[in-house]
Design an enzyme around this catalytic site. Structure first.
Site, PDB file in Angstrom:
ATOM      1  CB  THR A  72     -25.698  29.889  14.814  1.00  0.00           C
ATOM      2  OG1 THR A  72     -26.384  28.638  14.691  1.00  0.00           O
ATOM      3  CG2 THR A  72     -24.504  29.668  15.740  1.00  0.00           C
ATOM      4  CB  SER A  95     -19.926  21.831  14.365  1.00  0.00           C
ATOM      5  OG  SER A  95     -20.226  23.208  14.141  1.00  0.00           O
ATOM      6  CE1 TYR A 117     -20.772  29.445  11.902  1.00  0.00           C
ATOM      7  CE2 TYR A 117     -22.408  27.706  12.149  1.00  0.00           C
ATOM      8  CZ  TYR A 117     -22.093  29.035  11.958  1.00  0.00           C
ATOM      9  OH  TYR A 117     -23.090  29.964  11.843  1.00  0.00           O
ATOM     10  CG  HIS A 118     -22.926  25.170  15.484  1.00  0.00           C
ATOM     11  ND1 HIS A 118     -22.846  24.048  14.709  1.00  0.00           N
ATOM     12  CD2 HIS A 118     -23.950  25.899  14.973  1.00  0.00           C
ATOM     13  CE1 HIS A 118     -23.795  24.076  13.777  1.00  0.00           C
ATOM     14  NE2 HIS A 118     -24.482  25.192  13.916  1.00  0.00           N
ATOM     15  CE  LYS A 147     -21.412  32.482  13.602  1.00  0.00           C
ATOM     16  NZ  LYS A 147     -21.557  33.811  13.005  1.00  0.00           N
TER      17      LYS A 147
END
Ligand SMILES: NC(=O)c1ccc[n+]([C@@H]2O[C@H](COP(=O)([O-])OP(=O)(O)OC[C@H]3O[C@@H](n4cnc5c(N)ncnc54)[C@H](O)[C@@H]3O)[C@@H](O)[C@H]2O)c1
Ligand SMILES: NC(=O)c1ccc[n+]([C@@H]2O[C@H](COP(=O)([O-])OP(=O)(O)OC[C@H]3O[C@@H](n4cnc5c(N)ncnc54)[C@H](O)[C@@H]3O)[C@@H](O)[C@H]2O)c1
Lengths: 406, 406
Positions: free
Chosen positions: A145, A187, A189-190, A193
């Site tokens: 991302t 976040s 989520y990030h 990654k």
């Protein structure tokens, strides 16, 4: 090529599978269908009526004579099953979408944070680990991302993965080095990654795995050439506060005559790419693998950037909707610049679909067409980044406040 | 202070617990005893006869009147239990040792790779997650490793966590920024410590957690002031090919009259610190927490660096042992420089114990004293970094080749 598509039942995985199948590749989908389960957990559903993966692959076969094979495997939990499958099929390439991908979902509660870290780290690590164990030289294409860069304030254009820096040595010289761009995720989520990136770096260096990481912007649009071929091949369209990206939620608000809700000043700049371009990029990446022993290949997979408020204005103009402001549930800078390099895909021939040209179709062909299926209470974004922010965010499950504004 | 010591049954955790207890703190040990189970798995044991944690805490109480409380909790698997314990006890500070810490063990097989990633990432993340969930402002002191820097070839002295770099902006200026030192881990184990760093960075930024990360060198030495107080308070001493660090294995080889086995050219430079200094550093770190909202505080916790072959020569001179060379099972540069800054701990008053001064005691008081307990077949390092290296490494479970050399 024989290609395994991990997470091939998802929003990007499904059209990618069809695109690659259409191009003549042998496509195998591995998915644990967790995304469908999360819809159930949240009590939401795709705006577009989406069939089961079994039914969709049946229809694709009926339409085209091509088979896409579905396997119910959890990459994070079923290491032995995954290894067995890879050992039996030995694919030439693997596209890896199989992660929990919503930032708001990853911040909902401690359970959701743990789930996201566990699922994403283990899915990626199990895959890398199995490739080494099986001595399988498949090219791994992963969807990362733009958020790994953290919409950074370094003041330089965001390069494709690697940042040239000057470092002062002990004897006073300055040497130039290219380093992995310093991670600054916004976040959980990030962050996963960013963890993935380190896993890739290690396995490329220690084991010579061939890995491409695509740092992707927000994907918009619903149809690709293949999903258009039959009503029941239609792609999913998420508009809820957790999985619906800012653009999709604007589209829905416009379609049902709500004001478009901008969080904070709307000054955050985001990167975008159309789903049709996204699947094309993945195909381009598959055609251009790095050499064995090379560092991880990184592309920025995005085609344009916009401030959130400018997007709202664009859609307001096309649809006649109003724009309103709400407190921001995310912890982030209110305004940011974003200059992103994407020369590599342009150099490989990508001709981007622009928001300006494609948005109206989305409003008419998708948002308005399926507006009767919208659950209005699910549009607001309520997952807050911290407990303090949760207290200030407008929890408005009934959409009442919005109604009175509109 | 009320201090929770996660992994307090381990090699550094145990003397740290006693040191902090002796200094008057209320110490709670949380450990899943996985390290003892791994001894069983590998068929090895500490050179020093080590009692159960229950027995050791009983003896400490009998000796000093002070209690250290033991709790059997798996940080990685028992999130709910951990949260409950933290909610009930609300410690002022937490020292986090609870990870799988051997690089060779982490590279043994795919199962060991998965175990290490899973255990270490989840232990750290569960802890951070619970602190936020409970709104618990405990200072978290984590044991990282010098290995996150990856014995890098950047040519600059290794700073304490953050590297100043020059970045060229879009308008042609060069701006200075301090970035987290680019990670370049050399094993799965070291990689998990790099993943930890990103978790810490995120939770410090998003939630204002106060975190100190100690990038530690190889810890040597066995006794501290407290473990000396009773035969049964003795610390563990690992000498096997997986958990025994290079120095401990040299000591054992010297004690039993084997040649010292140097891998490759022995040109790798490593950083070292004595166990007594290690526990002092941890106490200093606890006394100097970062402010809430500050970035992660990083110290380099090491006191001297040596090339492996120079270490071998030093011990050979003290003990009269020979030195031999074997193929290196690790994937790493044969020679590296290592200049490390450790001004912060020196500035806080640390007065290091040197290898030169302390090594002879280790040979006499520990290695020779307990030499009768050595299992000679366990000394060679056999876990290889890749399958190719495994083929070239000398698997010598019986120690036959070494015997013939000596
Ligand atoms: N949609 C976007 O705008 C966007 C932007 C940037 C990056 N990405 C990345 O692209 C990838 C795909 O995104 P998407 O929008 O299609 O997401 P999605 O949630 O629609 O699809 C992900 C798919 O992976 C599956 N999955 C998740 N965990 C799994 C596991 N452990 N084992 C097997 N299958 C598992 C899910 O069931 C789902 O079908 C993600 O990794 C995401 O982070 C997406
Ligand atoms: N020993 C060294 O030379 C050295 C050098 C640098 C860094 N470190 C770091 O210092 C820390 C302690 O090292 P050590 O040498 O004492 O290691 P150790 O293996 O002796 O101790 C670790 C302890 O943590 C426990 N543990 C592991 N996973 C756990 C979990 N999930 N839940 C609860 N307890 C768990 C183990 O049972 C063990 O008692 C480690 O994090 C290590 O990476 C050690």
């Amino acid at each position: 090529m024989k290609i395994a598509v991990m997470g091939g039942d998802g929003f990007i995985g499904w059209p990618t599978s069809l695109h690659l199948s259409d191009a003549g590749h042998e496509v195998h989908i591995l998915d644990n269908l967790s995304r469908r389960w999360i819809d159930t957990e949240l009590g939401v559903q795709s705006l577009t009526p989406m069939d089961s993966i079994q039914e969709r692959t049946r229809i694709w076969h009926a339409e085209t004579g091509r088979r896409t094979h579905f396997n119910l495997i959890d990459l994070a939990k079923d290491y032995e099953l995954l290894k067995k499958w890879l050992a039996e099929h030995r694919p030439d390439a693997i596209v890896h979408f199989a992660e929990q991908r919503a930032a708001p979902y990853s911040m909902k509660s401690d359970r959701h944070k743990n789930y996201t870290v566990n699922n994403n780290v283990n899915a990626t690590h199990n895959l890398l680990n199995a490739l080494v164990e099986l001595n399988l030289d498949a090219h791994l294409v992963h969807l990362g991302t733009m958020g790994v860069y953290g919409y950074s304030t370094i003041g330089a254009a965001i390069p494709e993965g690697y940042l040239p820096v000057g470092i002062e040595t002990t004897d006073g010289r300055t040497v130039s080095q290219e380093i992995l761009y310093p991670a600054n995720p916004g976040s959980i989520y990030h962050m996963t990654k960013c963890l993935d990136q380190l896993l890739f770096q290690f396995y490329a260096k220690n084991d010579g795995l061939r890995i491409t990481d695509l740092h992707q912007g927000i994907v918009w649009g619903t149809h690709t050439q293949q999903t258009r071929r039959h009503e029941q091949l239609i792609n999913r369209f998420d508009y809820d506060g957790d999985y619906g990206t800012v653009l999709n939620r604007f589209l829905i608000q416009a379609a049902i005559g709500y004001p478009l809700t901008v969080h904070g000043t709307g000054g955050q700049t985001r990167a975008f790419i159309h789903i049709q371009d996204s699947v094309r990029c993945i195909e381009l990446a598959l055609k251009n693998p790095p050499a064995r022993g090379a560092r991880v290949e990184i592309f920025n997979q995005m085609t344009e950037t916009h401030r959130v408020r400018d997007l709202a204005d664009m859609i307001a103009k096309m649809s006649g909707a109003e724009v309103v402001r709400l407190p921001n549930p995310r912890k982030e800078a209110p305004e940011n610049e974003l200059i992103v390099k994407n020369d590599k895909f342009l150099g490989l021939g990508l001709a981007p679909i622009t928001l300006e040209a494609g948005l109206l179709n989305e409003i008419v062909d998708v948002a308005k067409k399926y507006a009767y299926r919208v659950d209005r209470s699910r549009v607001p974004a309520v997952s807050a980044w911290t407990k303090d922010l949760a207290a200030t965010v407008n929890h408005d499950p009934e959409g009442k406040r919005l109604k009175s504004v509109s």
